[in-house]
Design a protein around this motif. Structure first.
Motif, PDB file in Angstrom:
ATOM      1  N   ALA A  28       0.824  -1.204   0.000  1.00  0.00           N
ATOM      2  CA  ALA A  28       0.000   0.000   0.000  1.00  0.00           C
ATOM      3  C   ALA A  28       0.863   1.261   0.000  1.00  0.00           C
ATOM      4  O   ALA A  28       0.499   2.269  -0.622  1.00  0.00           O
ATOM      5  N   CYS A  32       0.610   4.285  -2.688  1.00  0.00           N
ATOM      6  CA  CYS A  32       0.255   5.650  -2.285  1.00  0.00           C
ATOM      7  C   CYS A  32       1.258   6.658  -2.843  1.00  0.00           C
ATOM      8  O   CYS A  32       0.874   7.755  -3.266  1.00  0.00           O
ATOM      9  N   LEU A  82      -6.788   1.446  -3.362  1.00  0.00           N
ATOM     10  CA  LEU A  82      -6.387   1.718  -1.982  1.00  0.00           C
ATOM     11  C   LEU A  82      -7.267   0.983  -0.976  1.00  0.00           C
ATOM     12  O   LEU A  82      -6.782   0.538   0.067  1.00  0.00           O
ATOM     13  N   CYS A  86      -5.150  -1.276   1.348  1.00  0.00           N
ATOM     14  CA  CYS A  86      -5.012  -0.679   2.677  1.00  0.00           C
ATOM     15  C   CYS A  86      -6.016  -1.250   3.677  1.00  0.00           C
ATOM     16  O   CYS A  86      -5.678  -1.480   4.841  1.00  0.00           O
TER      17      CYS A  86
END
Length: 308
Positions: A28, A32, A82, A86
């Protein structure tokens, strides 16, 4: 069977990277960073073109269109990617997946059309410089932008109906952390010949034609450049095309790779499909602002002034 009387799952289940589910939290972070670079870099280029009068030229208007399409592509994939990596939230509603598929393919086609427009800009600037300002007026540039966007949405709109007519009863698990048409139609328990033929038609008539015309424009550009007597002048002229050539390679090489794998690599490991699709979607939005910032001093200077 009617269009709205087929069996559809309430949602699809997205997959991150098969075999690396336990490492999704670690992946993740890099994702990002890539999104931050893509969104931040392209937004800065859009702002630079907007505020700097010296950048109010056709070449930079097309660059701002490219940056907009990269931002839109990133925003189309960011929520599900995401959430998957995440939060391990892998469900996506059927209609939301359909819309995401449409947006991803539309903005991808839009980027292809913009790259073609940029090659036309370089062709006119090098092969017919005296008519450059007369040919690429603001009205023409706005018209090209509208045509590129309209082509993308009109061409891909039938995919929504072609997919909705298919019953989905084999599985609801997709191979990626976002929705792509080749991946979605494999879940259908009906004949997907029409979808496959239409997808191939779209690929050849838009992306394929764009690639051919870009190649043709550079054949003509090279023909004109070779007629220049001075070696230094030839290199100077060709240097104005380097950023665009790199952007074309960054976009089309992964696209050809992922199309080839989806159509002819059925026996390839799943991670190959996932890797190629991720490179295709994530790399161009990340690299394009870096390429143009590094190779175009006007952009670089304006960005430095904005930051200061």
């Amino acid at each position: 069977m009617g269009l709205f009387n087929v069996t559809h799952p309430a949602s699809f289940l997205l997959t991150g990277i098969p075999g690396l589910e336990s490492s999704h939290a670690w992946l993740a972070g890099p994702l990002c960073v890539m999104y931050a670079v893509a969104l931040g870099g392209n937004t800065v280029i859009l702002q630079a073109v907007r505020v700097e009068p010296s950048l109010h030229e056709p070449m930079y208007y097309f660059l701002s269109m490219l940056s907009f399409s990269d931002v839109a592509m990133s925003m189309a994939t960011l929520p599900t990617v995401l959430r998957t990596f995440c939060l391990n939230a892998r469900n996506i509603a059927f209609d939301a997946c359909l819309i995401q598929m449409f947006l991803i393919h539309s903005f991808s086609m839009m980027e292809s059309g913009i790259l073609l427009a940029m090659s036309f800009d370089r062709y006119v600037a090098i092969c017919d410089p005296l008519r450059y300002a007369a040919v690429l007026t603001n009205e023409v540039i706005a018209g090209i932008g509208i045509a590129v966007a309209a082509r993308s949405f009109i061409t891909l709109f039938p995919l929504l109906f072609l997919f909705k007519r298919l019953p989905i009863c084999r599985s609801n698990v997709l191979s990626h952390s976002y929705c792509l048409h080749p991946d979605m139609m494999k879940l259908a328990c009906a004949d997907i010949t029409i979808n496959s033929i239409y997808g191939l038609f779209v690929l050849v008539s838009t992306f394929g034609m764009d690639m051919f015309l870009i190649f043709l424009s550079y054949v003509l550009i090279l023909h004109s450049v070779m007629a220049i007597a001075s070696r230094e002048e030839r290199l100077k002229v060709l240097n104005t095309c380097v950023s665009h050539i790199l952007a074309v390679l960054v976009f089309y090489v992964p696209m050809i790779g992922v199309s080839t794998v989806h159509r002819f690599g059925k026996h390839a490991p799943r991670y190959v499909h996932v890797l190629m699709s991720n490179v295709y979607l994530f790399v161009p939005p990340v690299l394009n602002p870096l390429i143009y910032s590094a190779k175009t001093k006007e952009i670089r200077r304006t960005i430095v002034r904005i930051i200061r």
